[in-house]
Scaffold this active site. Structure first.
Site, PDB file in Angstrom:
ATOM      1  N   ARG A 160      -7.337  30.047  18.007  1.00 24.31           N
ATOM      2  CA  ARG A 160      -7.569  30.249  16.576  1.00 24.31           C
ATOM      3  C   ARG A 160      -6.882  31.524  16.113  1.00 24.31           C
ATOM      4  O   ARG A 160      -6.958  32.549  16.778  1.00 24.31           O
ATOM      5  CB  ARG A 160      -9.070  30.326  16.293  1.00 24.31           C
ATOM      6  CG  ARG A 160      -9.410  30.524  14.823  1.00 24.31           C
ATOM      7  CD  ARG A 160     -10.906  30.656  14.616  1.00 24.31           C
ATOM      8  NE  ARG A 160     -11.591  29.406  14.914  1.00 24.31           N
ATOM      9  CZ  ARG A 160     -12.737  29.311  15.587  1.00 24.31           C
ATOM     10  NH1 ARG A 160     -13.313  30.414  16.044  1.00 24.31           N
ATOM     11  NH2 ARG A 160     -13.304  28.152  15.800  1.00 24.31           N
ATOM     12  N   ARG A 189     -23.404  38.007  16.033  1.00 23.01           N
ATOM     13  CA  ARG A 189     -22.877  36.644  15.899  1.00 23.01           C
ATOM     14  C   ARG A 189     -21.627  36.708  15.034  1.00 23.01           C
ATOM     15  O   ARG A 189     -21.218  37.769  14.566  1.00 23.01           O
ATOM     16  CB  ARG A 189     -23.913  35.714  15.243  1.00 23.01           C
ATOM     17  CG  ARG A 189     -24.939  35.096  16.180  1.00 23.01           C
ATOM     18  CD  ARG A 189     -24.374  34.069  17.149  1.00 23.01           C
ATOM     19  NE  ARG A 189     -23.717  32.941  16.526  1.00 23.01           N
ATOM     20  CZ  ARG A 189     -24.319  31.851  16.033  1.00 23.01           C
ATOM     21  NH1 ARG A 189     -25.637  31.768  16.048  1.00 23.01           N
ATOM     22  NH2 ARG A 189     -23.628  30.857  15.531  1.00 23.01           N
ATOM     23  N   LYS A 190     -21.054  35.553  14.755  1.00 26.97           N
ATOM     24  CA  LYS A 190     -19.903  35.500  13.867  1.00 26.97           C
ATOM     25  C   LYS A 190     -20.309  35.911  12.454  1.00 26.97           C
ATOM     26  O   LYS A 190     -21.487  35.870  12.086  1.00 26.97           O
ATOM     27  CB  LYS A 190     -19.300  34.097  13.849  1.00 26.97           C
ATOM     28  CG  LYS A 190     -20.171  33.021  13.205  1.00 26.97           C
ATOM     29  CD  LYS A 190     -19.441  31.694  13.205  1.00 26.97           C
ATOM     30  CE  LYS A 190     -20.296  30.588  12.573  1.00 26.97           C
ATOM     31  NZ  LYS A 190     -19.587  29.301  12.546  1.00 26.97           N
ATOM     32  N   GLY A 243     -18.780  16.365  13.414  1.00 26.39           N
ATOM     33  CA  GLY A 243     -19.156  15.632  14.618  1.00 26.39           C
ATOM     34  C   GLY A 243     -20.549  15.899  15.127  1.00 26.39           C
ATOM     35  O   GLY A 243     -21.077  15.126  15.927  1.00 26.39           O
ATOM     36  N   CYS A 256     -19.441  22.093  11.272  1.00 24.34           N
ATOM     37  CA  CYS A 256     -18.161  22.750  11.027  1.00 24.34           C
ATOM     38  C   CYS A 256     -17.398  22.058   9.900  1.00 24.34           C
ATOM     39  O   CYS A 256     -16.563  22.674   9.245  1.00 24.34           O
ATOM     40  CB  CYS A 256     -17.318  22.763  12.302  1.00 24.34           C
ATOM     41  SG  CYS A 256     -18.047  23.747  13.631  1.00 24.34           S
ATOM     42  N   GLY A 257     -17.685  20.795   9.686  1.00 22.72           N
ATOM     43  CA  GLY A 257     -17.070  20.057   8.590  1.00 22.72           C
ATOM     44  C   GLY A 257     -17.796  20.221   7.270  1.00 22.72           C
ATOM     45  O   GLY A 257     -17.405  19.625   6.263  1.00 22.72           O
TER      46      GLY A 257
END
Length: 614
Positions: free
Chosen positions: A136, A255-256, A521, A526-527
C-alpha cells in the site's frame, strides 16, 4: 543508549531514501515538522535503533503508555518487543538474503512477516498468495502522474496478469498486488525516486490523506485541499531529523487513524467516516474560511460509527490544520486503548472523555505548542439547497478552455496494460496528471476543451474497453473491497461479481438518479457498505441442492439499504436482507426488487424491431 544526532547520516544510507517532500505543491517541511526539527536538534539522549540511526517509535511513548502496551494485546506486545518503525531495514536485509539464496520467505520471523513489515506498507496475503504481499502506498489527495502509473505496472508485471494488478482504494490510494520480499527494495527505491512512499501506510499508522479530487479546478471550491493534505502527510510520515520517509514520532499509534479534508459542500472526501474530518465552513462573523471539525467516524467488525461534531472550528490555513491534527494525534497516541484493539479507535477515547472535555483537552494541547492557533466553536453551515455533483463525465473547469474528464474504472482494479493506457492518456491530454477518487475512479484534469472529442474517441474508451466516460447510473457508481481473490478475511469474491452484476442490472432497469452499490467481503467493511444506497456484504447463506435434496451452505451476502454521502450523510447500520445466495439467479432479482421499491426503478424499455412489408 545511542546519540540521536550522530546517527542521522546512517539513517539516510540504510533506508535508501532521498530527501523527500510530498509533491510539487509543497517543497518545504510543514510547520509542525519544522518545530520537531528544532526540538530534535537539542536532543542528545534517546532510545535509537542502531541499525537505522532513527529514534524508535516506542521512545516517544510515556512510561505509562509503554507499560500498557507491554501488557496489552498481542500486536502491542510485538511492537514493544521489537520496534516496528525500523521494519524497512528488515525488508532490505531479508530481501538481500533471499536473493543470495541464504534464506526463503518462509524463514522470515513470523512477527515480522505478519505484523511489523506492515509498517513498510507490505501486507502478507498468506492464505491466498503465500509469500506475496499487497503493498500500500501513500498518495496524498489522490494525485499521481503518468510516470508513477507506469512504474506501478512495471513493479507488478513479473507476477502475471492475474496476480500482478493495481487497485485504486476507497482512500484515493494505490495498492500493488503480488509483491515479493526480494523485489520490495527496488520498488521502494523506485517509489522514493518518484517522490512517493509506502512507509507507514498500514497497521497502526495514519492512513492515506483524503482530499478533494477537484482541488484547484472547481468553481464551487471552498478550500484547495492539496497543500493541507501534503502538509499532514509530511507530519505523519516524514522524519523531521533525517528528512527521509518514515516518522517514528507517530510510528506507534494504538490503531490506524484516518484523516479527510473536504474542499466543497459535495464532501467528496467522506469526512463522516474518518477519525478527523475537516468540513469547509466560513466563520459566521468574520467570513474567514475554515473547517468545522468532526471526529470519530470509523468502520470495524464490531462497531460502525458516524463522526460527531467536536464543537471545534479552525481557520483553513496550514498552521492551524497541522497543529490541530498533531494535538489530536498526540492525545490518541498516548491515551488510546492498548488492550482491546476493537476499542483502540478515536471515537472510544472521545466518548471516554465526553465531547466538551475532549475539546478542552485538545485546546490545552494546542495552546502548549504556542503557535498562535486559535480554536473556536463550531460555525453554522450553509443550508441553501445544494446537490452533490458527479465526478464522472466531461465538465468545464473555471480555467478558461479547460475541462475535467472523469471515467469509470470498474471496481477500481487496473491491469498492467490499463495502467499504461491511463498513463498514455494523461501524457497526451492532462499534462501527465492523474487524480483518483474514493469511488475508485479516475479524473483527467485540465484537458483542453478543443481536444475533448479526440479524447472520447480514443480506443481506451471503445466498446472493448472497461473504461467508460459516461457509464450507466448503476454501473458508474460501484465500489468494491479486495475480495476473496487476495484477502483471507473476505467470505466472497467481490470485484468480479461487482462488475458483472452492475452490468446486468443496467440491462434490466432504468433509474432516474445515480445508485451507489458498494461491495465488501466481510464485516470489516473495507468496501464501506453502510454509506451506499445498496451495500452488499459477504455473509453465510444456504441454497437448495437438488441432488442432495436439502439446503447447503453457499457464498452469500447481507444487503444494506439507505446509506447517504455528502452534506446529509447517513450510515445504514442494520441489514435490509440477509442470507441471500451470491449466484446471479438469486441475487439479481432481489436487487431489482430493491431498486424498484426503494429507488423508483422501472423495467428497461426494449426497442421493438419494426418490419415494413414492401
Amino acid at each position: 543508549m545511542v546519540s540521536y544526532k550522530s546517527c542521522a547520516l546512517k539513517c539516510l544510507l540504510l533506508s535508501g531514501t532521498a530527501l523527500l517532500s510530498s509533491n510539487a505543491f509543497v517543497n518545504t517541511p510543514s510547520f509542525g515538522i519544522q518545530t520537531r526539527l528544532q526540538e530534535a536538534a537539542t536532543a542528545t539522549d534517546f532510545e535509537v535503533d542502531e541499525r537505522t540511526g532513527k529514534r524508535t517509535g516506542n521512545s516517544f511513548l510515556s512510561e505509562e503508555t509503554r507499560e500498557r502496551g507491554a501488557n496489552g494485546n498481542p500486536i502491542e506486545k510485538i511492537k514493544q518487543k521489537k520496534d516496528a518503525t525500523s521494519a524497512f531495514v528488515d525488508v532490505y536485509e531479508y530481501a538481500a538474503k533471499i536473493r543470495a539464496g541464504e534464506m526463503t520467505w518462509e524463514e522470515v520471523e513470523k512477527a515480522d512477516l505478519d505484523t511489523r513489515i506492515k509498517y513498510v506498507g507490505m501486507l502478507h496475503r498468506n492464505k491466498r498468495t503465500p509469500g506475496q504481499f499487497m503493498m500500500r502506498l501513500k498518495v496524498p489527495n489522490g494525485i499521481i502522474n503518468s510516470d508513477q502509473m507506469r512504474f506501478y505496472a512495471d513493479s507488478v508485471e513479473k507476477y502475471g496478469e492475474e496476480g500482478g494488478v493495481v487497485d485504486i482504494t476507497t482512500r484515493q490510494n494505490i495498492q500493488l498486488r503480488g509483491v515479493k520480499i526480494e523485489d520490495a527494495p527496488d520498488i521502494i527505491d523506485g517509489l522514493h525516486a518518484r517522490n512517493q512512499t509506502s512507509f507507514q501506510s498500514a497497521l497502526d499508522n495514519v492512513r492515506n490523506m483524503v482530499g478533494s479530487p477537484l482541488a484547484g479546478i472547481d468553481d464551487k471550491e471552498l478550500v484547495d485541499t492539496r497543500e493541507l493534505c501534503n502538509a499532514i502527510n509530511d507530519l505523519v510520515s516524514l522524519d523531521p531529523v533525517s528528512g527521509t520517509r518514515g516518522n517514528p514520532i507517530w510510528g506507534n499509534l494504538p490503531r490506524k487513524f484516518n484523516v479527510a479534508i473536504s474542499g466543497s459542500r459535495d464532501d467528496y472526501a467522506h469526512t463522516h467516516i474518518n477519525d478527523i474530518g475537516l468540513v469547509p465552513t466560513p466563520h459566521a462573523e468574520t467570513g474567514v474560511m475554515g473547517f468545522n471539525v468532526v471526529l470519530g467516524g470509523y468502520m470495524s467488525i464490531k462497531r460502525v460509527a458516524e463522526s460527531i461534531d467536536s464543537k471545534m472550528w479552525i481557520p483553513a490555513d496550514r498552521n492551524s490544520v497541522v497543529t490541530l491534527t498533531e494535538a489530536i494525534l498526540r492525545i490518541f497516541r498516548d491515551e488510546g486503548d492498548r488492550k482491546d484493539r476493537q476499542k483502540a479507535r478515536l471515537m472510544w477515547l472521545v466518548e471516554k472523555y465526553g465531547v466538551d472535555e475532549f475539546k478542552a483537552e485538545v485546546m490545552k494541547e494546542v495552546e502548549s505548542y504556542d503557535r498562535g492557533v486559535k480554536i473556536e466553536d463550531t460555525q453554522p453551515t450553509d443550508t441553501t439547497p445544494f446537490e452533490r455533483r458527479s465526478l464522472l463525465g466531461v465538465h468545464k473547469q473555471p480555467q478558461e478552455g479547460k475541462c475535467r474528464v472523469g471515467f469509470l474504472v470498474p471496481s477500481g482494479r487496473l491491469s498492467q496494460e490499463e495502467c499504461r493506457t491511463v498513463a498514455d492518456l494523461a501524457d497526451k491530454y492532462s499534462d501527465g496528471e492523474i487524480r483518483l477518487t474514493v469511488e475508485q475512479n479516475i479524473i483527467l484534469p485540465n484537458v483542453d476543451e478543443s481536444k475533448i472529442d479526440e479524447l472520447l474517441a480514443e480506443p481506451a474508451f471503445g466498446a472493448d474497453s472497461r473504461f467508460k466516460v459516461n457509464p450507466g447510473k448503476i454501473e458508474g457508481n460501484v465500489v468494491s473491497c479486495t475480495g476473496a481473490q487476495f484477502c483471507s478475511l473476505a467470505l466472497i469474491e467481490t470485484k468480479v461479481h461487482a462488475e458483472a452484476i452492475a452490468k446486468k442490472l443496467e440491462t434490466l432497469v432504468d433509474v432516474d438518479r445515480e445508485i451507489r452499490i458498494h461491495w465488501t467481503g466481510c464485516p470489516n467493511s473495507c468496501g464501506q457498505v453502510q454509506v451506499a444506497d445498496i451495500g452488499i456484504m459477504g455473509a453465510p447463506a444456504k441454497k437448495m441442492d437438488p441432488e442432495k435434496g436439502k439446503p447447503v451452505a453457499v457464498p452469500g451476502c447481507k444487503i444494506f439499504v439507505g446509506g447517504r454521502i455528502g452534506e446529509d450523510a447517513h450510515l445504514a447500520l442494520e441489514p435490509y436482507k440477509s442470507g441471500i445466495p451470491l449466484d446471479e439467479e438469486d441475487l439479481v432479482p432481489v436487487l431489482v426488487d430493491i431498486l424498484k421499491s426503494e429507488f423508483g426503478a422501472t423495467d428497461k424499455k426494449t426497442e421493438e424491431l419494426i418490419v415494413i412489408d414492401e
